[in-house]
Design a protein around this motif. Structure first.
Motif, PDB file in Angstrom:
ATOM      1  N   LEU A   9      -1.363  69.980  30.079  1.00 31.83           N
ATOM      2  CA  LEU A   9      -2.130  69.644  31.277  1.00 31.83           C
ATOM      3  C   LEU A   9      -2.645  70.895  31.978  1.00 31.83           C
ATOM      4  O   LEU A   9      -3.842  71.000  32.313  1.00 31.83           O
ATOM      5  CB  LEU A   9      -1.252  68.842  32.239  1.00 31.83           C
ATOM      6  CG  LEU A   9      -1.165  67.325  32.076  1.00 31.83           C
ATOM      7  CD1 LEU A   9      -0.126  66.767  33.034  1.00 31.83           C
ATOM      8  CD2 LEU A   9      -2.508  66.670  32.321  1.00 31.83           C
ATOM      9  N   THR A  10      -1.764  71.819  32.238  1.00 31.36           N
ATOM     10  CA  THR A  10      -2.164  73.051  32.925  1.00 31.36           C
ATOM     11  C   THR A  10      -3.150  73.860  32.089  1.00 31.36           C
ATOM     12  O   THR A  10      -4.070  74.483  32.629  1.00 31.36           O
ATOM     13  CB  THR A  10      -0.931  73.887  33.246  1.00 31.36           C
ATOM     14  OG1 THR A  10      -0.161  74.102  32.048  1.00 31.36           O
ATOM     15  CG2 THR A  10      -0.040  73.174  34.249  1.00 31.36           C
ATOM     16  N   GLU A  11      -2.982  73.831  30.772  1.00 23.85           N
ATOM     17  CA  GLU A  11      -3.931  74.541  29.902  1.00 23.85           C
ATOM     18  C   GLU A  11      -5.313  73.912  29.980  1.00 23.85           C
ATOM     19  O   GLU A  11      -6.335  74.613  30.045  1.00 23.85           O
ATOM     20  CB  GLU A  11      -3.417  74.515  28.464  1.00 23.85           C
ATOM     21  CG  GLU A  11      -4.281  75.253  27.468  1.00 23.85           C
ATOM     22  CD  GLU A  11      -4.128  76.749  27.546  1.00 23.85           C
ATOM     23  OE1 GLU A  11      -4.889  77.463  26.877  1.00 23.85           O
ATOM     24  OE2 GLU A  11      -3.237  77.208  28.293  1.00 23.85           O
ATOM     25  N   ALA A  12      -5.371  72.580  29.976  1.00 23.96           N
ATOM     26  CA  ALA A  12      -6.666  71.901  30.044  1.00 23.96           C
ATOM     27  C   ALA A  12      -7.351  72.152  31.384  1.00 23.96           C
ATOM     28  O   ALA A  12      -8.573  72.371  31.443  1.00 23.96           O
ATOM     29  CB  ALA A  12      -6.480  70.407  29.810  1.00 23.96           C
ATOM     30  N   LEU A  13      -6.604  72.115  32.478  1.00 27.44           N
ATOM     31  CA  LEU A  13      -7.194  72.391  33.785  1.00 27.44           C
ATOM     32  C   LEU A  13      -7.707  73.830  33.856  1.00 27.44           C
ATOM     33  O   LEU A  13      -8.774  74.098  34.437  1.00 27.44           O
ATOM     34  CB  LEU A  13      -6.151  72.150  34.877  1.00 27.44           C
ATOM     35  CG  LEU A  13      -5.856  70.689  35.217  1.00 27.44           C
ATOM     36  CD1 LEU A  13      -4.662  70.578  36.149  1.00 27.44           C
ATOM     37  CD2 LEU A  13      -7.085  70.030  35.857  1.00 27.44           C
TER      38      LEU A  13
END
Length: 957
Positions: A603-607
């Protein structure tokens, strides 16, 4: 004298000098060669069947070996080379090829191959250009590798393929050699058109006799090791040579090269498991998963684990063949050949295999969605060729087709051949399938959005990984399909320098609320370096970061993709706040502490990847909208005085410029209602950390111990990698944006004086990894530090918050210590200390095993002071109860009502809490996710700060 000379020539004392003289004498060397050749022919002719005559076969093998040795020795000596000339004049290679073909003997075949290789290596007498030589060698290679030949060993096969590769190397260096190895035998009509049966044209039956060397290499391109490497490289050289021969270009277009390559790729894809679960080997579980509620997924005969060696072998084979496709397109200089290959890649692989597997996937049948999304991600990660990327994403994302004229330098002959090939392909595909699926009805965007809403966390995890790959590597394709974007004109939407500083401080303050004892300034500096590298390496940012050559040369570097139908150059744009993908990701982010750790990492990587592109503006969805800034009248603002009376004067211009600078330095009002949803969610998550801190005993100490455990694991990994590398190959460790910085080396130095009976942090960490407990036990507390525990607030310690050091016995006194032996005192002290340590570990174990849900939080009230060694910043929030402020006086049970209360035996009683969340996780899981959240907040702050300087996104006037 002649008698004595002959007598001495046969004595042992003169044998060595005789051999040297023989090697130096060309006449004697030729005489020896002719003799060996005659004996070879004599043995062959007198043997009725070499396959059953072992004695004759052995003699022939010895003769061939002697001939090869003589040739090999000769071409290393100065001219003349009579043996090589004799081989060319007498065509010695013809009977040698016939002997090896009819022998069915592995050793004779090996020596014959070495004999031909030696002649080619000599580079004399133009053997490679000779039609007779090429015919003999081609016939030999075809017969010994055919279906009716004997089974050859891997060594002989390697020598055969290497010999074919050497020939292609010479063809590449000298295209004039090609006619000796490629002879088109097409029937030609009076008007110059070829007369071939349609079925034979497509299957390539007649082409094999035209270019046998080509098909020999085709048979070995799927092999592993140097055999496959020689075959693939040799085939690339032949395809590269097609640019210098129109006849060969036409032959390759009409051959079954594209069909065999596409069907071979499809066959390798079909061998991959239809159902997959992502897992890690038990002894190689990453530390971040070992310290969470990670459970190994179950696999069976139908559902395969991603760490299975057999699966990894199949996946590597498939990806290596996919890279071979890319190499072929890179070496191919013929537009017609390249178009034929891409057309077969789309029809046979994309339309018939890849897209149907995506369409039929599901996350309810045991992991088929996980499998196909993983395969697609690996494909997009492996392939770099713009034509292949454009073909894959253009089809799967259902982009509109663009009909472009293809220009070819080969004339109408090759173009007509390609049209016939396309017609044959369409006819064959129509006969195999009644109706093909259409991506216009359900494309990759629909699949991604559906999978992100899945209840299967593995499906969500692999889908987020796929999204990150598309955003990082192929952002141009995501702008108009995967994302809901809107154009941005001018720099009026850019944030001011005051707002920039305010928002960076805000993210840093949120990271500080999570707490920690480490040197976060050093951690943030390393994060800044990593963020800058990621920004500069983004494909869309090349135009923005490339320096101009001169003031008059403003031409930007061209993007490496000019394929028909590819998206145009990316322009300045912003993500719409109502973007479906963004809101689905933020929905997942709201349950951050209940999510699996691997999902949170994705999730944090995609954001982060959503905001990396240099043409993506952050205002409105990532940061506050610059059009909505509101300012307060600040009386303490230094006045610039009255403006000059003359508007045209230089003083008036400077006055207005300074006034604009002062206005941009002002910080806008902090209005929580105007914050984008991302900032609100991050604030809410930090409030939840505060609620956990108020509810969970020893939360700060356990969080610090978890952070130090990750540091120790990082150092262990680095040390193991340094030990495994040779001394000369060791390189310094680079900075990484991990959740925690490196452990201070003094930490290990101070541990050396502690008791060996007490388990060290390294030992406890290793026990956790190898035991793979769902709720790992607490490691030994760090020793040798000046500050044993960190006081994060003024609230009293919870009942279980016992000191880390064991108290001294009441009966202890200096006098008794002096009278007692030192060893006896140390034994008693260690016994008490170990008993207390085990008690503390049991207490911490029970705390880590507690199951909690999402706590109730209170909105931000009062000021928050920044403590990252930066300028203090006051961020004012809305007050809920008037003058009430969020402080530590709430006590230890302030947010405990929102959590699932554990019972005495450690089990959670959900019935005791009204309206409690059904899903719960352990405190250990929450601690790991808190560290991940803190690292992400530092990355967000570094992203905003780096973009401002790199892409000139801040307004100063």
């Amino acid at each position: 004298m002649d008698f004595w000379s002959r007598l001495l020539a046969h004595t042992p004392l003169s044998s060595a000098s005789s051999r040297k003289d023989f090697a130096k004498d060309p006449a004697r060397r030729l005489h020896r060669f002719e003799k060996e050749y005659s004996q070879l022919l004599h043995t062959w002719r007198n043997s009725s069947n070499l396959a059953h005559d072992d004695e004759a076969a052995e003699r022939i093998e010895i003769r061939l070996q002697e001939l090869t040795n003589l040739l090999s020795d000769e071409f290393r000596r100065p001219l003349p080379h009579p043996c090589i000339s004799f081989s060319a004049a007498k065509q010695v290679y013809i009977p040698v090829a016939k002997i090896a073909t009819s022998s069915f003997n592995e050793w004779i075949i090996k020596e014959a191959v070495l004999f031909f290789a030696t002649l080619i290596e000599s580079e004399e007498e133009a053997f490679v250009e000779n039609d007779s030589f090429s015919g003999s060698l081609t016939n030999l290679l075809v017969r010994i590798t055919g279906a009716n030949s004997i089974r050859l060993s891997a060594d002989i096969e390697a020598r055969i393929v290497e010999l074919a590769f050497n020939i292609t190397t010479k063809i590449r260096l000298n295209p004039d050699i090609l006619p000796a190895w490629f002879k088109s035998q097409h029937q030609v009509s009076q008007d110059g058109k070829m007369l071939l049966d349609n079925h034979e044209k497509f299957t390539g039956r007649t082409q094999k006799q035209d270019f046998p060397l080509f098909y020999l290499l085709m048979d070995y391109i799927h092999h592993e090791g140097k055999v496959g490497d020689f075959a693939r490289t040799g085939l690339l050289y032949i395809i590269e040579a097609a640019s210098s021969s129109v006849l060969l270009e036409q032959w390759i277009v009409e051959s079954d090269l594209s069909t065999l390559m596409a069907t071979g790729l499809g066959a390798l894809y079909s061998q991959l498991s239809r159902k997959l679960v992502i897992d890690h080997p038990p002894n190689e579980l990453p530390p971040i998963l070992a310290f969470s509620d990670y459970e190994h997924p179950k696999s069976n005969y139908e559902v395969v684990s991603s760490c299975s060696p057999e699966f990894q072998s199949h996946l590597d084979t498939f990806l290596s063949h996919l890279l071979f496709w890319q190499d072929v397109l890179n070496h191919c200089k013929s537009v017609e050949v390249k178009s034929t290959l891409l057309e077969h890649f789309q029809v046979i692989f994309l339309q018939q295999l890849l897209y149907p597997s995506l369409l039929e996937s599901s996350d309810v049948d045991g992991g088929s969605s996980v499998a196909v999304l993983t395969y697609l991600r690996r494909i997009l990660e492996s392939v770099d060729h713009p034509d292949m990327i454009n073909l894959i994403l253009h089809y799967l994302l259902a982009l509109p087709d663009v009909v472009a004229s293809v220009t070819s330098d080969s004339g109408d002959i090759v173009s007509a051949a390609r049209k016939r090939k396309s017609l044959d392909l369409a006819t064959m595909m129509a006969s195999k399938s009644e109706a093909a699926a259409d991506p216009l009805l359900f494309n990759l965007v629909d699949l991604i959005r559906a999978c992100l809403r899945s209840q299967n966390h593995q499906t969500v995890y692999v889908t987020l990984q796929l999204v990150s790959v598309i955003l990082k590597r192929h952002h141009r394709y995501a702008v108009s399909t995967l994302l809901y974007t809107e154009g941005v004109l001018g720099d009026s939407h850019h944030r001011t320098v005051g707002a920039q500083q305010q928002e960076v401080d805000y993210f840093m303050t949120l990271a500080d609320t999570i707490g920690g004892q480490d040197n976060f300034n050093e951690v943030y500096e390393n994060t800044l370096k990593d963020t800058m590298i990621r920004l500069e390496n983004h494909p869309c940012s090349i135009r923005l970061v490339t320096p101009k050559v001169s003031t008059t040369n403003h031409k930007l570097p061209a993007l490496p993709d000019g394929s028909p139908g590819a998206p145009q150059d990316v322009r300045s744009h912003s993500l719409h706040p109502d973007d479906p993908l963004l809101n689905i990701v933020l929905d997942r982010l709201e349950t951050f502490f209940l999510n699996p750790v691997e999902v949170n990492l994705a999730l944090t990587e995609a954001l982060f990847d959503l905001a990396v592109c240099g043409y993506m503006h952050l205002e409105g969805w990532f940061l506050r909208n610059a059009q909505g800034y509101e300012f307060e009248d600040e009386d303490d603002e230094p006045s610039l005085g009255a403006p000059p009376s003359d508007p045209d004067s230089q003083e008036y211009i400077e006055y207005t410029h300074m006034q604009a600078l002062q206005e941009c330095r002002r910080r806008p009002k902090w209005i929580p209602s105007s914050l984008p949803r991302l900032m609100k969610v991050l604030q809410k998550l930090c409030d939840q950390v505060t609620a956990y801190r108020d509810s969970v005993p020893r939360f700060d100490d356990l969080l610090q111990q978890r952070r130090e455990a990750f540091q120790i694991a990082d150092n262990l990994t680095d040390n193991l990698s340094m030990v495994q590398q040779p001394i000369g190959n060791r390189t310094p460790i680079s900075h990484s944006s991990t959740a925690t910085p490196s452990v201070d080396r003094g930490y290990f130095d101070d541990d050396r004086n502690t008791s060996r009976e007490r388990p060290s942090g390294l030992e406890s960490l290793a026990q956790r990894f190898f035991s793979e407990l769902g709720t790992p036990s607490r490691s030994g507390s760090p020793r040798g530090r000046k500050e044993v525990r960190r006081v994060t607030s003024d609230r009293p310690a919870p009942p279980n918050d016992t000191p880390l050091r064991a108290p001294l016995p009441r009966s202890f006194s200096p006098a008794s210590a002096a009278s007692a032996p030192l060893a006896s005192w140390e034994a008693r002290s260690d016994t008490v200390f170990n008993t207390q340590a085990r008690a503390f570990q049991a207490i911490d174990q029970s705390i880590l095993a507690r199951r909690v849900g999402i706590p109730e939080t209170k909105p931000l009230v009062g000021p928050i002071t920044l403590s990252f060694d930066r300028n203090p910043t006051m961020i004012q929030g809305d007050s809920v109860d008037g003058d009430e402020s969020r402080a530590s006086e709430e006590g230890e049970g302030g947010g405990e009502d929102a959590l699932l209360a554990p019972s005495e035996d450690g089990e959670t009683d959900a019935s005791t809490v009204a309206g409690a969340e059904e899903k719960t996780v352990t405190v250990s899981h929450v601690l790991t996710n808190a560290i991940v959240l803190q690292a992400f907040l530092l990355e967000v702050a570094s992203l905003v700060q780096c973009r401002a300087g790199l892409f000139d996104e801040v307004r100063f006037t």
